[in-house]
Write a protein that holds these residues in place. Structure first.
Motif, PDB file in Angstrom:
ATOM      1  N   PHE A 124      -9.746  13.359   5.208  1.00 26.75           N
ATOM      2  CA  PHE A 124      -9.586  11.915   5.050  1.00 26.75           C
ATOM      3  C   PHE A 124      -9.064  11.594   3.656  1.00 26.75           C
ATOM      4  CE2 PHE A 124     -10.744   7.603   4.076  1.00 26.75           C
ATOM      5  CZ  PHE A 124     -10.401   6.927   5.235  1.00 26.75           C
ATOM      6  N   SER A 125      -9.589  12.281   2.662  1.00 21.36           N
ATOM      7  CA  SER A 125      -9.148  12.064   1.293  1.00 21.36           C
ATOM      8  C   SER A 125      -7.664  12.380   1.133  1.00 21.36           C
ATOM      9  CB  SER A 125      -9.980  12.917   0.342  1.00 21.36           C
ATOM     10  OG  SER A 125      -9.556  12.746  -0.975  1.00 21.36           O
ATOM     11  N   LYS A 126      -7.225  13.496   1.711  1.00 19.37           N
ATOM     12  CA  LYS A 126      -5.804  13.865   1.647  1.00 19.37           C
ATOM     13  C   LYS A 126      -4.940  12.841   2.384  1.00 19.37           C
ATOM     14  CE  LYS A 126      -6.750  18.765   1.299  1.00 19.37           C
ATOM     15  NZ  LYS A 126      -6.767  20.046   2.013  1.00 19.37           N
ATOM     16  N   LEU A 127      -5.394  12.424   3.554  1.00 15.58           N
ATOM     17  CA  LEU A 127      -4.651  11.439   4.341  1.00 15.58           C
ATOM     18  C   LEU A 127      -4.567  10.110   3.601  1.00 15.58           C
ATOM     19  CD1 LEU A 127      -3.286  10.967   7.127  1.00 15.58           C
ATOM     20  CD2 LEU A 127      -5.487  10.134   7.923  1.00 15.58           C
ATOM     21  N   TRP A 128      -5.658   9.670   3.005  1.00 17.29           N
ATOM     22  CA  TRP A 128      -5.671   8.406   2.274  1.00 17.29           C
ATOM     23  C   TRP A 128      -4.773   8.477   1.043  1.00 17.29           C
ATOM     24  CZ3 TRP A 128      -6.512   3.613   3.236  1.00 17.29           C
ATOM     25  CH2 TRP A 128      -6.648   2.700   2.197  1.00 17.29           C
ATOM     26  N   THR A 129      -4.796   9.595   0.334  1.00 21.29           N
ATOM     27  CA  THR A 129      -3.943   9.771  -0.839  1.00 21.29           C
ATOM     28  C   THR A 129      -2.471   9.741  -0.438  1.00 21.29           C
ATOM     29  OG1 THR A 129      -5.674  11.098  -1.873  1.00 21.29           O
ATOM     30  CG2 THR A 129      -3.470  11.275  -2.812  1.00 21.29           C
ATOM     31  N   TRP A 130      -2.132  10.419   0.642  1.00 25.11           N
ATOM     32  CA  TRP A 130      -0.764  10.422   1.149  1.00 25.11           C
ATOM     33  C   TRP A 130      -0.335   9.006   1.544  1.00 25.11           C
ATOM     34  CZ3 TRP A 130       0.766   9.314   6.254  1.00 25.11           C
ATOM     35  CH2 TRP A 130       2.102   9.571   6.536  1.00 25.11           C
ATOM     36  N   PHE A 131      -1.192   8.298   2.269  1.00 28.21           N
ATOM     37  CA  PHE A 131      -0.872   6.948   2.715  1.00 28.21           C
ATOM     38  C   PHE A 131      -0.655   6.002   1.541  1.00 28.21           C
ATOM     39  CE2 PHE A 131      -2.532   2.675   3.556  1.00 28.21           C
ATOM     40  CZ  PHE A 131      -1.576   2.238   4.458  1.00 28.21           C
ATOM     41  N   THR A 132      -1.547   6.054   0.560  1.00 24.87           N
ATOM     42  CA  THR A 132      -1.414   5.140  -0.575  1.00 24.87           C
ATOM     43  C   THR A 132      -0.189   5.466  -1.421  1.00 24.87           C
ATOM     44  OG1 THR A 132      -2.983   6.480  -1.847  1.00 24.87           O
ATOM     45  CG2 THR A 132      -3.850   4.524  -0.726  1.00 24.87           C
ATOM     46  N   ILE A 146       2.705   6.643  -0.248  1.00 27.44           N
ATOM     47  CA  ILE A 146       3.844   6.082   0.490  1.00 27.44           C
ATOM     48  C   ILE A 146       3.850   4.561   0.382  1.00 27.44           C
ATOM     49  CG2 ILE A 146       4.775   5.716   2.812  1.00 27.44           C
ATOM     50  CD1 ILE A 146       4.054   8.597   3.402  1.00 27.44           C
ATOM     51  N   ARG A 147       2.680   3.946   0.504  1.00 23.42           N
ATOM     52  CA  ARG A 147       2.580   2.483   0.385  1.00 23.42           C
ATOM     53  C   ARG A 147       3.053   2.010  -0.976  1.00 23.42           C
ATOM     54  NH1 ARG A 147      -3.238   0.484  -0.302  1.00 23.42           N
ATOM     55  NH2 ARG A 147      -2.726   1.366  -2.317  1.00 23.42           N
ATOM     56  N   ASP A 148       2.648   2.691  -2.028  1.00 25.28           N
ATOM     57  CA  ASP A 148       3.033   2.287  -3.381  1.00 25.28           C
ATOM     58  C   ASP A 148       4.531   2.456  -3.612  1.00 25.28           C
ATOM     59  OD1 ASP A 148       0.389   1.680  -3.816  1.00 25.28           O
ATOM     60  OD2 ASP A 148      -0.038   3.532  -4.936  1.00 25.28           O
ATOM     61  N   ARG A 149       5.100   3.550  -3.104  1.00 26.04           N
ATOM     62  CA  ARG A 149       6.555   3.749  -3.242  1.00 26.04           C
ATOM     63  C   ARG A 149       7.326   2.680  -2.481  1.00 26.04           C
ATOM     64  NH1 ARG A 149       7.490   9.393  -1.245  1.00 26.04           N
ATOM     65  NH2 ARG A 149       5.271   9.657  -1.225  1.00 26.04           N
ATOM     66  N   THR A 150       6.845   2.339  -1.293  1.00 30.32           N
ATOM     67  CA  THR A 150       7.515   1.309  -0.493  1.00 30.32           C
ATOM     68  C   THR A 150       7.455  -0.040  -1.190  1.00 30.32           C
ATOM     69  OG1 THR A 150       6.922   2.499   1.521  1.00 30.32           O
ATOM     70  CG2 THR A 150       7.589   0.201   1.768  1.00 30.32           C
ATOM     71  N   TRP A 151       6.288  -0.414  -1.707  1.00 32.06           N
ATOM     72  CA  TRP A 151       6.166  -1.687  -2.419  1.00 32.06           C
ATOM     73  C   TRP A 151       7.032  -1.706  -3.662  1.00 32.06           C
ATOM     74  CZ3 TRP A 151       5.059  -5.853  -0.219  1.00 32.06           C
ATOM     75  CH2 TRP A 151       4.079  -5.944   0.758  1.00 32.06           C
ATOM     76  N   ALA A 152       7.147  -0.575  -4.342  1.00 32.63           N
ATOM     77  CA  ALA A 152       7.982  -0.512  -5.544  1.00 32.63           C
ATOM     78  C   ALA A 152       9.448  -0.767  -5.185  1.00 32.63           C
ATOM     79  CB  ALA A 152       7.825   0.838  -6.225  1.00 32.63           C
ATOM     80  N   ARG A 153       9.881  -0.270  -4.049  1.00 38.07           N
ATOM     81  CA  ARG A 153      11.271  -0.490  -3.617  1.00 38.07           C
ATOM     82  C   ARG A 153      11.503  -1.909  -3.136  1.00 38.07           C
ATOM     83  NH1 ARG A 153      12.106   5.014  -0.176  1.00 38.07           N
ATOM     84  NH2 ARG A 153      12.190   6.409  -1.959  1.00 38.07           N
ATOM     85  N   LEU A 154      10.472  -2.551  -2.612  1.00 37.70           N
ATOM     86  CA  LEU A 154      10.625  -3.885  -2.042  1.00 37.70           C
ATOM     87  C   LEU A 154      10.352  -5.016  -3.025  1.00 37.70           C
ATOM     88  CD1 LEU A 154       8.996  -3.380   1.459  1.00 37.70           C
ATOM     89  CD2 LEU A 154      11.418  -3.438   0.885  1.00 37.70           C
ATOM     90  N   ARG A 155      10.015  -4.701  -4.225  1.00 37.06           N
ATOM     91  CA  ARG A 155       9.794  -5.752  -5.222  1.00 37.06           C
ATOM     92  C   ARG A 155      11.091  -6.527  -5.412  1.00 37.06           C
ATOM     93  NH1 ARG A 155       6.429  -2.107  -9.100  1.00 37.06           N
ATOM     94  NH2 ARG A 155       4.379  -2.450  -8.214  1.00 37.06           N
ATOM     95  N   PRO A 156      11.004  -7.820  -5.626  1.00 36.88           N
ATOM     96  CA  PRO A 156      12.212  -8.645  -5.733  1.00 36.88           C
ATOM     97  C   PRO A 156      13.212  -8.164  -6.783  1.00 36.88           C
ATOM     98  CG  PRO A 156      10.288 -10.036  -5.570  1.00 36.88           C
ATOM     99  CD  PRO A 156       9.796  -8.626  -5.666  1.00 36.88           C
ATOM    100  N   ALA A 157      12.731  -7.699  -7.918  1.00 35.84           N
ATOM    101  CA  ALA A 157      13.650  -7.231  -8.961  1.00 35.84           C
ATOM    102  C   ALA A 157      14.428  -6.005  -8.489  1.00 35.84           C
ATOM    103  CB  ALA A 157      12.886  -6.916 -10.233  1.00 35.84           C
ATOM    104  N   ASN A 158      13.747  -5.091  -7.806  1.00 33.02           N
ATOM    105  CA  ASN A 158      14.418  -3.884  -7.324  1.00 33.02           C
ATOM    106  C   ASN A 158      15.403  -4.205  -6.209  1.00 33.02           C
ATOM    107  OD1 ASN A 158      12.997  -2.344  -9.109  1.00 33.02           O
ATOM    108  ND2 ASN A 158      11.433  -1.748  -7.654  1.00 33.02           N
ATOM    109  N   VAL A 159      15.048  -5.123  -5.323  1.00 27.05           N
ATOM    110  CA  VAL A 159      15.946  -5.499  -4.237  1.00 27.05           C
ATOM    111  C   VAL A 159      17.192  -6.164  -4.806  1.00 27.05           C
ATOM    112  CG1 VAL A 159      16.197  -7.000  -2.223  1.00 27.05           C
ATOM    113  CG2 VAL A 159      14.102  -5.684  -2.539  1.00 27.05           C
ATOM    114  N   LYS A 160      17.019  -7.021  -5.801  1.00 33.38           N
ATOM    115  CA  LYS A 160      18.157  -7.694  -6.424  1.00 33.38           C
ATOM    116  C   LYS A 160      19.096  -6.674  -7.062  1.00 33.38           C
ATOM    117  CE  LYS A 160      19.187 -11.452  -9.605  1.00 33.38           C
ATOM    118  NZ  LYS A 160      18.615 -12.439 -10.534  1.00 33.38           N
TER     119      LYS A 160
END
Length: 126
Positions: A93-101, A103-117
């Motif tokens: 579970f710890s490995k799965l949660w670390t992997w998920f978070t 990916i989530r953080d990388r996705t949010w970093a790409r979707l931030r308005p400044a990065n999209v612009k």
């Protein structure tokens, strides 16, 4: 009774606090089961709401889905916060949660308005 004795007297715990303490004392796998029970009820209810809305009862379907999301947000999320430390002691579970978070953080970093612009400007030129 002296004033200092009254101040030192422990306050009664609320039922929510007692429940939280009991949940924190259960084993990791029981914590996982306790988390899965509301999920197994709420998630299929969202599909039922979609079917009900698809059959023309959109107000009823919308009400069901709003209720399901409210339960999911209020109950499951709070329960997860309480049992997460126990769940993190399970290695898979710890490995799965670390992997998920990650990916989530990388996705949010790409979707931030400044990065999209920046990405749009780079794609279309100066």
């Amino acid at each position: 009774m002296p004033l200092t004795a009254r101040i030192r007297r422990p306050l009664k715990m609320t039922s929510l606090a007692r429940t939280r303490r009991r949940l924190q004392k259960v084993s990791p796998y029981l914590s996982l089961v306790l988390l899965l029970i509301p999920l197994l009820i709420v998630e299929p209810l969202k599909l039922v709401a979609l079917i009900v809305a698809g059959e023309g009862h959109w107000l009823t379907g919308s009400g069901i889905i709003l209720g399901a999301y409210a339960v999911s947000l209020l109950v499951v999320e709070r329960l997860f916060r309480v049992v997460k430390p126990k769940l993190m002691t399970i290695s898979w579970f710890s490995k799965l949660w670390t992997w998920f978070t990650a990916i989530r953080d990388r996705t949010w970093a790409r979707l931030r308005p400044a990065n999209v612009k920046k990405q749009v400007q780079n794609a279309h030129g100066p």
